[in-house]
Design a protein around this motif. Structure first.
Motif, PDB file in Angstrom:
ATOM      1  N   SER A  12      14.188   2.517  -1.534  1.00  0.00           N
ATOM      2  CA  SER A  12      13.656   1.325  -2.205  1.00  0.00           C
ATOM      3  C   SER A  12      12.143   1.457  -2.133  1.00  0.00           C
ATOM      4  N   PRO A  13      11.530   2.071  -3.131  1.00  0.00           N
ATOM      5  CA  PRO A  13      10.140   2.539  -3.017  1.00  0.00           C
ATOM      6  C   PRO A  13       9.149   1.422  -2.690  1.00  0.00           C
ATOM      7  N   PRO A  14       8.435   1.544  -1.588  1.00  0.00           N
ATOM      8  CA  PRO A  14       7.370   0.581  -1.286  1.00  0.00           C
ATOM      9  C   PRO A  14       6.131   0.877  -2.124  1.00  0.00           C
ATOM     10  N   ARG A  15       5.470  -0.149  -2.584  1.00  0.00           N
ATOM     11  CA  ARG A  15       4.219   0.041  -3.318  1.00  0.00           C
ATOM     12  C   ARG A  15       3.030   0.087  -2.353  1.00  0.00           C
ATOM     13  N   ARG A  16       3.142  -0.681  -1.275  1.00  0.00           N
ATOM     14  CA  ARG A  16       2.109  -0.642  -0.240  1.00  0.00           C
ATOM     15  C   ARG A  16       2.782  -0.339   1.093  1.00  0.00           C
ATOM     16  N   LEU A  17       2.322   0.714   1.741  1.00  0.00           N
ATOM     17  CA  LEU A  17       2.884   1.134   3.019  1.00  0.00           C
ATOM     18  C   LEU A  17       1.761   1.211   4.038  1.00  0.00           C
ATOM     19  N   PHE A  18       1.956   0.575   5.171  1.00  0.00           N
ATOM     20  CA  PHE A  18       0.998   0.653   6.272  1.00  0.00           C
ATOM     21  C   PHE A  18       1.514   1.686   7.280  1.00  0.00           C
ATOM     22  N   ASP A  19       0.665   2.649   7.603  1.00  0.00           N
ATOM     23  CA  ASP A  19       1.001   3.687   8.574  1.00  0.00           C
ATOM     24  C   ASP A  19       0.214   3.398   9.852  1.00  0.00           C
ATOM     25  N   HIS A  47       4.970  12.454  -2.485  1.00  0.00           N
ATOM     26  CA  HIS A  47       6.363  12.151  -2.831  1.00  0.00           C
ATOM     27  C   HIS A  47       6.464  11.114  -3.937  1.00  0.00           C
ATOM     28  N   ASP A  48       5.566  10.118  -3.911  1.00  0.00           N
ATOM     29  CA  ASP A  48       5.641   9.010  -4.858  1.00  0.00           C
ATOM     30  C   ASP A  48       4.241   8.728  -5.413  1.00  0.00           C
ATOM     31  N   PRO A  49       4.041   8.925  -6.714  1.00  0.00           N
ATOM     32  CA  PRO A  49       2.699   8.765  -7.295  1.00  0.00           C
ATOM     33  C   PRO A  49       2.220   7.320  -7.355  1.00  0.00           C
ATOM     34  N   GLN A  50       3.093   6.361  -7.056  1.00  0.00           N
ATOM     35  CA  GLN A  50       2.721   4.950  -7.157  1.00  0.00           C
ATOM     36  C   GLN A  50       2.317   4.329  -5.821  1.00  0.00           C
ATOM     37  N   VAL A  51       2.738   4.928  -4.728  1.00  0.00           N
ATOM     38  CA  VAL A  51       2.528   4.289  -3.428  1.00  0.00           C
ATOM     39  C   VAL A  51       1.066   4.360  -3.001  1.00  0.00           C
ATOM     40  N   ARG A  52       0.625   3.302  -2.332  1.00  0.00           N
ATOM     41  CA  ARG A  52      -0.688   3.264  -1.705  1.00  0.00           C
ATOM     42  C   ARG A  52      -0.470   3.075  -0.198  1.00  0.00           C
ATOM     43  N   VAL A  53      -1.215   3.830   0.585  1.00  0.00           N
ATOM     44  CA  VAL A  53      -1.002   3.845   2.035  1.00  0.00           C
ATOM     45  C   VAL A  53      -2.270   3.382   2.742  1.00  0.00           C
ATOM     46  N   ASP A  65      -8.231   8.270  -3.061  1.00  0.00           N
ATOM     47  CA  ASP A  65      -8.230   7.000  -3.772  1.00  0.00           C
ATOM     48  C   ASP A  65      -6.987   6.163  -3.496  1.00  0.00           C
ATOM     49  N   ARG A  66      -5.969   6.760  -2.856  1.00  0.00           N
ATOM     50  CA  ARG A  66      -4.719   6.032  -2.590  1.00  0.00           C
ATOM     51  C   ARG A  66      -4.441   5.849  -1.105  1.00  0.00           C
ATOM     52  N   ILE A  67      -5.262   6.436  -0.265  1.00  0.00           N
ATOM     53  CA  ILE A  67      -5.100   6.289   1.189  1.00  0.00           C
ATOM     54  C   ILE A  67      -6.327   5.571   1.734  1.00  0.00           C
ATOM     55  N   GLU A  68      -6.126   4.369   2.221  1.00  0.00           N
ATOM     56  CA  GLU A  68      -7.199   3.562   2.779  1.00  0.00           C
ATOM     57  C   GLU A  68      -7.159   3.627   4.305  1.00  0.00           C
ATOM     58  N   LEU A  69      -8.272   3.310   4.922  1.00  0.00           N
ATOM     59  CA  LEU A  69      -8.378   3.344   6.377  1.00  0.00           C
ATOM     60  C   LEU A  69      -8.686   1.948   6.914  1.00  0.00           C
ATOM     61  N   TYR A  70      -8.022   1.615   8.011  1.00  0.00           N
ATOM     62  CA  TYR A  70      -8.241   0.315   8.658  1.00  0.00           C
ATOM     63  C   TYR A  70      -8.418   0.581  10.150  1.00  0.00           C
TER      64      TYR A  70
END
Length: 486
Positions: A307-314, A329-335, A358-363
Motif C-alpha cells: 500500500s504505497p506510502p507517499r510520505r515515509l519517515f525513516d 523502488h517508487d518514483p512517487q515516494v518522499r522520504v 530532491d525527494r529525501i529530506e533531513l530532519y
C-alpha cells in the motif's frame, strides 16, 4: 510413538476420566498480559485419559497446581510431530475456548502464530532448556572460554600476517612450517605457535599420510576467510569492541558504556562518536550495521509498498541506504530521514549522490531529547535496526512521541533481528553476543531483544501489532507492523 521432550518442560500428572492416573507434557509461557498453558499429548506414555478428553478438568487441575487464574490464561493443546507417515500425527497447535453451556471450541494456530508464541523454531530454543552435554565436553567448552581472548588474537594474527590465506592457497597439498614462513616473512617460530593453536581450534588440520608435517585449511578456517558474516562480525569485534570489553563488568554495574572511553572521554553513546571514530573502526561499524539490515531490504520493500506510502519517515536513517532504496523502488515516494545531526549530514550527501536529493529530506533530531518532537504527515514510519539502540523504557518513550505525530492510518514498520526468532542457533548466539556490545560500547542499557519484550514496549506506547513477517533475509529479520490503538 515417542514424543520429543522439546514439546514440554515437565510431565504433568493429572486425574483423568473416572480419576484414572494420566499424564501430559506441560509448558507454560508468560508473555506481556497473557499466560499460555500448552498441554501436549504423550500418546503411549500417557497411561490414562487424553488431553482432549480431559479438556476443562485438565485445565482446572493445572491452574490449581500452578496458582494460575483460569480466566487469564490462553489454553493450547499440542499434537506433537511423531515422525509418522500419517498426517494425523503432524505437529499442530489448537487454542481451546471453554464454555459452561457448550463443548470446547478449537481453533488451529497458523504458522506465524506458532512462531510468535515460541520465538525461534522450537528445535533451536530447545537447546536453552536442556543440559545434556557430557562433563568432559563441558570442561573443554569452559577452557575455550578461559583462553578466548588469546585465541581470538591468534586468529587475527593468522589473518593479518597472511598465514591463513597462504595455507588456503596451497589447497590439499598444504604448507610446512618453513614454507609458510618463507611465503609470509614470518619466522618459523611465529608460524608454528599460531598454527599449533589453530590446530586446537580446528582452524587448521594436518595433512594425513605425509612424512613432514603439513598444514591444510579446516572448515572453520574456510569460514574465517570466506564467510561474509564471520568476517563482518570479526572485524567489528576487533575494531570496535575488543579493548572496551575489558570494562564490561563496570558497564553492567553502572549501565553506562564504560568501554567507549577507548575512543575518547567526550561521548555518552557511540552514536554521538561515530563521525569521529578512527577510519578503520568507522568502516567496521558501518559494515556491521549495514550487513544485517541491508540483507532484509529486498524482502521488506514489497511489504511496505504493498500500500504505497507517499510520505515515509525513516527514523534512525543513518546513511540513507533505506531511503535511497525506497526512492529507487517508487518514483512517487518522499522520504524524511530523522537522525542525529552528525548522521543527517552524511545521509544528505549520499542522497544527493544517488540522485534523490530532491525527494529525501533531513530532519536532525535527538530522539531522546525530552523537548524533541517528530514532524507530522507520515503515511508510514520506518525504523530499521534502530530500537535495539535503546532501553525498553526509552523504546516506549520514543514510540509515545511517534504516537503523538501519527494518525490511525499511519503504519509503523519495525525491522529487527530478534534473537528468539532465529532459524539457527549460531544466529541467536551472534545476537546474544551483540547485546554485550550495546552494554560496554554503545549505550550501556540496550540489547538485542526478544519478540515479546520489544512488541510489549511498543504496545505500551499505544500501538497494536497488526502483523509480523519473520525470517526476512538470510539473517532472519522480523518486520513488525503496528497501528495506533487509539
Amino acid at each position: 510413538m515417542n514424543v520429543s521432550d522439546k514439546y514440554y518442560d515437565e510431565i504433568f500428572h493429572f486425574k483423568g476420566q473416572w480419576d484414572v492416573p494420566s499424564a501430559c507434557g506441560l509448558k507454560i509461557i508468560d508473555k506481556p498480559g497473557k499466560t499460555f498453558v500448552i498441554v501436549t499429548e504423550l500418546y503411549q506414555d500417557n497411561p490414562g485419559t487424553s488431553v482432549t478428553y480431559a479438556a476443562q478438568s485438565l485445565a482446572d487441575q493445572i491452574c490449581k497446581a500452578k496458582g494460575l487464574d483460569s480466566s487469564k490464561i490462553v489454553y493450547l493443546e499440542c499434537n506433537p510431530d511423531t515422525n509418522s507417515k500419517l498426517s494425523f500425527y503432524d505437529e499442530a497447535y489448537f487454542e481451546v475456548t471453554f464454555s459452561a453451556n457448550a463443548a470446547p471450541a478449537y481453533r488451529q494456530l497458523g504458522a506465524e502464530e506458532v512462531r510468535a508464541l515460541f520465538g525461534a523454531a522450537s528445535k533451536a530454543m530447545h537447546t536453552y532448556t536442556v543440559d545434556k552435554i557430557r562433563a568432559v565436553d563441558a570442561k573443554f567448552e569452559a577452557l575455550k572460554i578461559a583462553f578466548a581472548p588469546l585465541t581470538f588474537q591468534a586468529v587475527r594474527a593468522l589473518l593479518e600476517l597472511g598465514i591463513l590465506q597462504k595455507i588456503s592457497d596451497a589447497g590439499d597439498a598444504g604448507l610446512t612450517r618453513e614454507e609458510a614462513a618463507e611465503q609470509t616473512g614470518v619466522s618459523p617460530y611465529g608460524v608454528g605457535v599460531l598454527a599449533e593453536i589453530a590446530l586446537g581450534m580446528n582452524v587448521l588440520k594436518l595433512r594425513p599420510g605425509v612424512g613432514k608435517e603439513r598444514f591444510v585449511l579446516g572448515k572453520i578456517g574456510w569460514f574465517l576467510l570466506e564467510d561474509d558474516m564471520t568476517r563482518v562480525n570479526f572485524n567489528f569485534v576487533n575494531d570496535i569492541c575488543y579493548q572496551g570489553a575489558y570494562d564490561l563488568c563496570e558497564s553492567v554495574r553502572s549501565e553506562k558504556p564504560r568501554g567507549l572511553s577507548v575512543f575518547g572521554e567526550n561521548w555518552n553513546t557511540i552514536y554521538e562518536a561515530l563521525a569521529t571514530l578512527p577510519e578503520q573502526a568507522k568502516k567496521s561499524w558501518f559494515e556491521f550495521d549495514h550487513f544485517y539490515s541491508d540483507i532484509a531490504f529486498p524482502e521488506a520493500l514489497p511489504i511496505v509498498f504493498a500500500s504505497p506510502p507517499r510520505r515515509l519517515f525513516d527514523i534512525g536513517g543513518n546513511t540513507a541506504k533505506w531511503a535511497i532504496r525506497c526512492c529507487a523502488h517508487d518514483p512517487q515516494v518522499r522520504v524524511t530521514i530523522i537522525d542525529l545531526p552528525g548522521q543527517t549530514a552524511a545521509a544528505e550527501k549520499n542522497a544527493a549522490d544517488a540522485g534523490f536529493g530532491d525527494r529525501i529530506e533531513l530532519y536532525p533530531c535527538n530522539v531522546l531529547d525530552p523537548a524533541a518532537r517528530f514532524p507530522t504527515g507520515a503515511d508510514a514510519i520506518w525504523m530499521s535496526q534502530f530500537l535495539d539502540c535503546f532501553s525498553l523504557d526509552q523504546v516506549t518513550a520514543i514510540l509515545a512521541k511517534i504516537h503523538e505525530a501519527v494518525t490511525p492510518a499511519t503504519t509503523i514498520y519495525v525491522l529487527e533481528p530478534l534473537w528468539d526468532m532465529q532459524r539457527f542457533e549460531a544466529s541467536a548466539y551472534s545476537l546474544q553476543a551483540t547485546s554485550l556490545y550495546f552494554t560496554c560500547m554503545a549505550n550501556g542499557n540496550s540489547k538485542m531483544y526478544r519478540f515479546a519484550e520489544l512488541t510489549g514496549a511498543i504496545e505500551k506506547a499505544g500501538f497494536e501489532l497488526s502483523c509480523a513477517h519473520h525470517g526476512l533475509g538470510s539473517n532472519s529479520y522480523s518486520l513488525l507492523c503496528f497501528r495506533s490503538g487509539a
